[in-house]
Design an enzyme around this catalytic site. Sequence first.
Site, PDB file in Angstrom:
ATOM      1  N   GLU A  53     -15.901 -54.612  75.853  1.00  0.00           N
ATOM      2  CA  GLU A  53     -15.929 -53.660  76.974  1.00  0.00           C
ATOM      3  C   GLU A  53     -16.999 -53.976  78.019  1.00  0.00           C
ATOM      4  O   GLU A  53     -17.803 -53.114  78.375  1.00  0.00           O
ATOM      5  CB  GLU A  53     -16.121 -52.242  76.438  1.00  0.00           C
ATOM      6  CG  GLU A  53     -15.054 -51.863  75.426  1.00  0.00           C
ATOM      7  CD  GLU A  53     -15.233 -50.462  74.847  1.00  0.00           C
ATOM      8  OE1 GLU A  53     -16.254 -49.816  75.116  1.00  0.00           O
ATOM      9  OE2 GLU A  53     -14.329 -50.027  74.109  1.00  0.00           O
ATOM     10  N   GLU A  67      -6.682 -52.452  68.933  1.00  0.00           N
ATOM     11  CA  GLU A  67      -7.085 -51.098  68.507  1.00  0.00           C
ATOM     12  C   GLU A  67      -5.996 -50.086  68.843  1.00  0.00           C
ATOM     13  O   GLU A  67      -6.264 -49.005  69.382  1.00  0.00           O
ATOM     14  CB  GLU A  67      -8.389 -50.683  69.214  1.00  0.00           C
ATOM     15  CG  GLU A  67      -9.524 -51.673  69.043  1.00  0.00           C
ATOM     16  CD  GLU A  67     -10.839 -51.204  69.641  1.00  0.00           C
ATOM     17  OE1 GLU A  67     -10.959 -50.024  70.027  1.00  0.00           O
ATOM     18  OE2 GLU A  67     -11.765 -52.036  69.698  1.00  0.00           O
TER      19      GLU A  67
HETATM   20  C1  XIL Z   1     -14.904 -45.826  67.798  1.00  0.00           C
HETATM   21  C2  XIL Z   1     -14.770 -45.377  66.354  1.00  0.00           C
HETATM   22  O1  XIL Z   1     -13.410 -45.276  66.042  1.00  0.00           O
HETATM   23  C3  XIL Z   1     -15.448 -44.039  66.181  1.00  0.00           C
HETATM   24  O2  XIL Z   1     -15.469 -43.664  64.804  1.00  0.00           O
HETATM   25  C4  XIL Z   1     -16.895 -44.094  66.720  1.00  0.00           C
HETATM   26  O3  XIL Z   1     -17.466 -42.806  66.670  1.00  0.00           O
HETATM   27  C5  XIL Z   1     -16.910 -44.597  68.150  1.00  0.00           C
HETATM   28  O4  XIL Z   1     -16.248 -45.849  68.210  1.00  0.00           O
HETATM   29  N1  XIL Z   1     -13.327 -49.029  71.434  1.00  0.00           N
HETATM   30  C6  XIL Z   1     -13.897 -49.769  70.437  1.00  0.00           C
HETATM   31  C7  XIL Z   1     -14.151 -49.153  69.114  1.00  0.00           C
HETATM   32  O5  XIL Z   1     -14.071 -50.991  70.608  1.00  0.00           O
HETATM   33  O6  XIL Z   1     -15.276 -49.697  68.473  1.00  0.00           O
HETATM   34  C8  XIL Z   1     -14.296 -47.658  69.225  1.00  0.00           C
HETATM   35  O7  XIL Z   1     -14.381 -47.146  67.902  1.00  0.00           O
HETATM   36  C9  XIL Z   1     -13.126 -47.072  69.975  1.00  0.00           C
HETATM   37  C10 XIL Z   1     -13.071 -47.622  71.380  1.00  0.00           C
END
Ligand code: XIL
Length: 377
Positions: free
Chosen positions: A164, A274
């Site tokens: 990101e 994701e």
């Molecule tokens: C999220 C997790 O799912 C949560 O449990 C945590 O509180 C915050 O992070 N993009 C990403 C992930 O790359 O690492 C994130 O994961 C969601 C958005």
Amino acid sequence: MISIRQPARFYIGLCLAMLMPFHSTSDAAGQPRSLGSTYKSDFLIGMAMDFTSNELTPTELELIKSNFNVVTPENSMKPDSVHPAEGRWTWGNADKLVQFCQENKIQIIGHTLVWHGQTGKWFFKGENGQPVSRDVAIERLKEHIHTEVGRYKGKIKGWDVVNEAINDKPNGDSENLRNNGWLEAIGLDYINLAFKFAHEVDPNAELYYNDYNIEKGDKHKSSMLLLKRLVKEGVPIAAVGIQGHWGLNNLPYDELDAAIADYKSLGLKVNISEMDVVITGQGGGQLTPAGGAASAHERDSRRGARTPPTAQQLKQQADAYATFFKIFQKHKDVIERVTLWGLSDARTWRPGQAPLLFDAQNSPKPAFAAVIAAKQP
Ligand code: XIL
């Protein structure tokens, strides 16, 4: 809250699944079909999980083992989890996950080395709390990456090295890099350095750039500028991860189709890293609109209505998953992996938004059946 007992729920799920066109969630021998084996010849199918105090039940572990051939640690390999302070390393949950995956022949994706979220402020503080110097920041980046990648060398298929890095505020004429601690302390080349450090420790691990909303609009344009530059500068990047935090009010099919082709033109592979498709409320990959901890109000507005999804909504979600999986198959020459962000509507970072393929009781939803049915010959 309306509560439906388990058998009734299962029955409703089954009836909905039977309404879906030509498919069954069981094979000829009556065994439940598996996501991983269904797509075996196309790409890996993954999910995100952790071993934390909120233990996975035997049913959940079975579901994971039977459906997924690759796992991403949802939180347990992030900087805050493994490296909460200078010189302090906490490996417990990450080690457990690696052991579980190795015992069950499940591949592992490392997530994530460099990110603006879940990263201690200590990385960027110098003496007396002053901003750290560029040299010290580079040393810390190197030590962090060398230690973590080194610990799991040979056990990790690939790392989300940088997560990101692009701003949400649109500016498609530039790389539009997010002003995180690493950019501030090191400058533009923190991304190059992160890939270099990871590669020198585990040259066989694939290295990825991972981000959300990069399949469309200005953020896509910025991602192309950034990735084109990295490739040109010889950065050892194998693939781009499109996170895929989508929702019924955000289904960018055409943009995704074009974006995958764009990344392919740069010589990169693509991971859908994701994926989830929320039924209600806000989707997207942003941690919070402001990037900090979510207020109770923000959390509630994200989740949308807390009533269980209707049959019609479940059908819409199933159609969306099926359409996405058809796009992925069209691009199976470049797509290496499709990972779901969680296991079930109980094990998700979007609780109350019913985003995944199994419901909160671990029963397959219509979307599960639709994904199986979307498999092309
Ligand atoms: C999220 C997790 O799912 C949560 O449990 C945590 O509180 C915050 O992070 N993009 C990403 C992930 O790359 O690492 C994130 O994961 C969601 C958005």
